[in-house]
Design a protein around this motif. Structure first.
Motif, short mmCIF file in Angstrom:
data_model
loop_
_atom_site.label_atom_id
_atom_site.label_comp_id
_atom_site.label_asym_id
_atom_site.label_seq_id
_atom_site.Cartn_x
_atom_site.Cartn_y
_atom_site.Cartn_z
N LEU A 1 0.80 -1.23 0.00
CA LEU A 1 0.00 0.00 0.00
C LEU A 1 0.83 1.29 0.00
CD1 LEU A 1 -2.73 1.42 0.13
CD2 LEU A 1 -2.66 1.15 2.63
N PRO A 2 1.79 1.49 0.90
CA PRO A 2 2.51 2.79 0.91
C PRO A 2 3.27 3.06 -0.38
CG PRO A 2 3.55 1.21 2.41
CD PRO A 2 2.24 0.62 2.01
N HIS A 3 3.75 2.01 -1.05
CA HIS A 3 4.45 2.22 -2.32
C HIS A 3 3.50 2.75 -3.39
CE1 HIS A 3 8.19 0.37 -0.96
NE2 HIS A 3 7.45 -0.56 -0.37
N LEU A 4 2.29 2.19 -3.42
CA LEU A 4 1.30 2.66 -4.38
C LEU A 4 0.87 4.09 -4.07
CD1 LEU A 4 -1.25 -0.21 -5.11
CD2 LEU A 4 0.47 0.77 -6.62
N GLN A 5 0.64 4.39 -2.79
CA GLN A 5 0.21 5.73 -2.43
C GLN A 5 1.28 6.77 -2.77
OE1 GLN A 5 -0.85 4.90 1.69
NE2 GLN A 5 -3.03 4.98 1.17
N SER A 6 2.54 6.40 -2.57
CA SER A 6 3.63 7.31 -2.93
C SER A 6 3.68 7.55 -4.43
CB SER A 6 4.96 6.74 -2.43
OG SER A 6 6.04 7.55 -2.83
#
Length: 298
Positions: free
Chosen positions: A73-78
């Protein structure tokens, strides 16, 4: 044979996953994206099959991320944030925004004015409104906005964050014709009233005894500097404000000794304040341009 590369999943699958993960609910994600719950569910099932890993644990009410989903998730949001910022910077129409900055008149005339053409090129959507001040009391009660302030360190400005722009060094200067006299300490001294009267400190630090000489007083350094250029006497030149006069030869240094106490000019803003996009652009521009100026100073 080279190992095959996992194909990049379609963007709509990734958007459905990000929304469902953030909201912990497929139905809520569907409403946000303008899709049906069945479409979001199918996107996520297809993504899990492509990645060969489960991303959610399906619960009676809502969903919960698996360790693999939580890591993803955090990689996609970034990545989404980077795309959004780039799109906004490159394609969103910008209107001209006005930024007010209060500044000592000497800094405004000697430092900001010569750089305005460069600022217009670097920040074409910023319209600068400069309000000049003569004494600290002129800042008044207004606590917001950007100010140029003079002090001995960032701690000099309670309640304000500060970026250093200059580091002051004081050197006696005079017009070339006056600089040729045998005892330059006998020249009339051009002084700036108030806390900026530093002749006594300079002579003490230089271990010199000045001759008795008349003193003419001004309420701003820029006025004293102009008088010195016209041969009215010697001025205790504040560098880098006086650097342009030294470069063009209208003033020459009378001594190699420079008095520096660590004071200088800072661009300040209220601590924790949310600056507008234009104000933030101006703040970074000042820090970059004048920070470079400090590094290049002789």
């Amino acid at each position: 044979m080279p190992q095959s590369t996992l194909p990049l999943p379609p963007l709509d699958w990734l958007r459905s996953f990000e929304a469902a993960a953030r909201l912990s609910n497929f139905t809520a994600a569907a409403a946000e994206l303008g899709l049906t719950q069945a479409a979001v569910s199918q996107h996520i099932r297809s993504l899990e099959e492509r990645l060969r890993h489960p991303l959610f644990i399906r619960l009676a009410r809502g969903v919960e991320l698996t360790p693999e989903g939580a890591a993803y998730l955090p990689h996609l949001q970034s990545a989404f944030a980077t795309i959004a910022n780039s799109t906004r910077e490159l394609f969103e129409p910008r209107t001209i925004q006005s930024v007010t900055i209060r500044s000592p008149i000497s800094f405004a005339v000697l430092m900001i004015a010569p750089k305005l053409a460069q600022m217009a090129s670097d920040l074409p959507f910023v319209q600068l409104q400069i309000e000049t001040i003569h004494t600290p009391a002129d800042y008044g009660e207004r606590s917001g906005g950007l100010d140029i302030r003079f002090g001995t360190g960032s701690g000099s400005f309670p309640g304000r964050q500060a970026d250093r722009l200059t580091r002051e060094a004081l050197t006696p200067m005079a017009a070339p014709d006056l600089a040729r006299i045998p005892d330059w300490t006998a020249l009339p001294r051009l002084t700036v009233v108030g806390a900026r009267e530093m002749w006594g400190e300079w002579f003490a630090a230089a271990r010199m005894k000045p001759a008795i000489a008349p003193a003419h007083k001004f309420d701003s350094f820029v006025a004293a500097l102009e008088a010195a250029k016209h041969g009215a006497g010697m001025v205790l030149g504040s560098r880098p404000l006086a650097d342009a006069a030294l470069r063009d030869g209208s003033l020459v240094a009378l001594s190699d000794f420079a008095l520096s106490g660590g004071a200088g000019h800072y661009l300040t803003a209220p601590s924790g304040a949310h600056l507008s996009r234009a104000e933030d652009d101006v703040r970074h521009w000042f820090a970059t341009v004048f920070g470079q100026h400090m590094a290049e100073r002789p």
